[in-house]
Design a protein around this motif. Structure first.
Motif, PDB file in Angstrom:
ATOM      1  N   ARG A   1       0.851  -1.191   0.000  1.00 22.98           N
ATOM      2  CA  ARG A   1       0.000   0.000   0.000  1.00 22.98           C
ATOM      3  C   ARG A   1       0.880   1.232   0.000  1.00 22.98           C
ATOM      4  O   ARG A   1       1.942   1.251   0.634  1.00 22.98           O
ATOM      5  N   GLN A   2       0.423   2.240  -0.689  1.00 19.84           N
ATOM      6  CA  GLN A   2       1.161   3.492  -0.725  1.00 19.84           C
ATOM      7  C   GLN A   2       0.916   4.252   0.570  1.00 19.84           C
ATOM      8  O   GLN A   2      -0.198   4.683   0.844  1.00 19.84           O
ATOM      9  N   ALA A   3       1.936   4.375   1.350  1.00 18.58           N
ATOM     10  CA  ALA A   3       1.834   5.117   2.606  1.00 18.58           C
ATOM     11  C   ALA A   3       1.991   6.607   2.309  1.00 18.58           C
ATOM     12  O   ALA A   3       2.506   7.000   1.254  1.00 18.58           O
ATOM     13  N   ALA A   4       1.536   7.393   3.203  1.00 11.89           N
ATOM     14  CA  ALA A   4       1.680   8.838   3.028  1.00 11.89           C
ATOM     15  C   ALA A   4       3.168   9.172   3.009  1.00 11.89           C
ATOM     16  O   ALA A   4       3.924   8.767   3.879  1.00 11.89           O
ATOM     17  N   ALA A   5       3.576   9.878   1.966  1.00 13.26           N
ATOM     18  CA  ALA A   5       4.979  10.238   1.819  1.00 13.26           C
ATOM     19  C   ALA A   5       5.350  11.274   2.878  1.00 13.26           C
ATOM     20  O   ALA A   5       4.594  12.192   3.158  1.00 13.26           O
ATOM     21  N   PRO A   6       6.505  11.125   3.509  1.00 13.44           N
ATOM     22  CA  PRO A   6       6.906  12.103   4.505  1.00 13.44           C
ATOM     23  C   PRO A   6       7.172  13.462   3.832  1.00 13.44           C
ATOM     24  O   PRO A   6       7.637  13.512   2.699  1.00 13.44           O
ATOM     25  N   ARG A   7       6.830  14.490   4.520  1.00 12.65           N
ATOM     26  CA  ARG A   7       7.074  15.809   3.952  1.00 12.65           C
ATOM     27  C   ARG A   7       7.656  16.705   5.038  1.00 12.65           C
ATOM     28  O   ARG A   7       7.431  16.515   6.221  1.00 12.65           O
TER      29      ARG A   7
END
Length: 145
Positions: free
Chosen positions: A134-140
């Protein structure tokens, strides 16, 4: 002349027996470690986008292999037919190392897999199962004002 009651290499025989006992009690491999033994032999690895499972099962009909993914557990099951000649009084088998019969391998996968994004191919005796993550929320980076 002295004659031993034991084989000439008793330690090698003890080592072989110990390995056989360890293999008998090992569990199926999971993503965090690989067990030894079992059919089909497995390679399990991963990329940042997927988990890759390779099962080495030559001589099987791909239609006879059942693959099931439930939650984080992948199971591969099927049956390999015996190639032995029909038993009669003229047939003798001296060594039989090729596995024949039903098999089932179960692999624990990480929790971040996508159960809907699974693909499987069978080519040249190798079953390749790919399970997308699953695509996790990309760190920003957050700037302070």
């Amino acid at each position: 002349m002295y004659r031993s009651m034991f084989p000439s290499d008793v330690f090698a025989e003890m080592d072989r027996l110990q390995r056989a006992m360890q293999q008998a009690f090992e569990l199926s491999p999971n993503i965090r470690g690989v067990g030894r033994g079992g059919f089909p032999a497995l390679n399990v690895g991963g990329t940042p986008n997927s988990v890759e499972v390779y099962a080495f099962a030559p001589g099987l009909d791909p239609q006879s292999i059942q693959i099931q993914l439930e939650k984080s557990t992948l199971s591969i099951a099927g049956e390999r037919k015996s190639d032995e000649p029909a038993a009669d009084q003229k047939t003798a088998i001296h060594i039989d190392e090729r596995f024949a019969g039903p098999f089932r391998r179960v692999i624990s996968l990480p929790d971040d897999i996508d159960n809907e994004a699974v693909s499987a191919t069978y080519r040249d005796g190798v079953l390749h199962v790919s399970v997308k993550r699953r695509q996790a929320a990309a760190p920003r980076r957050i700037t302070i004002e």
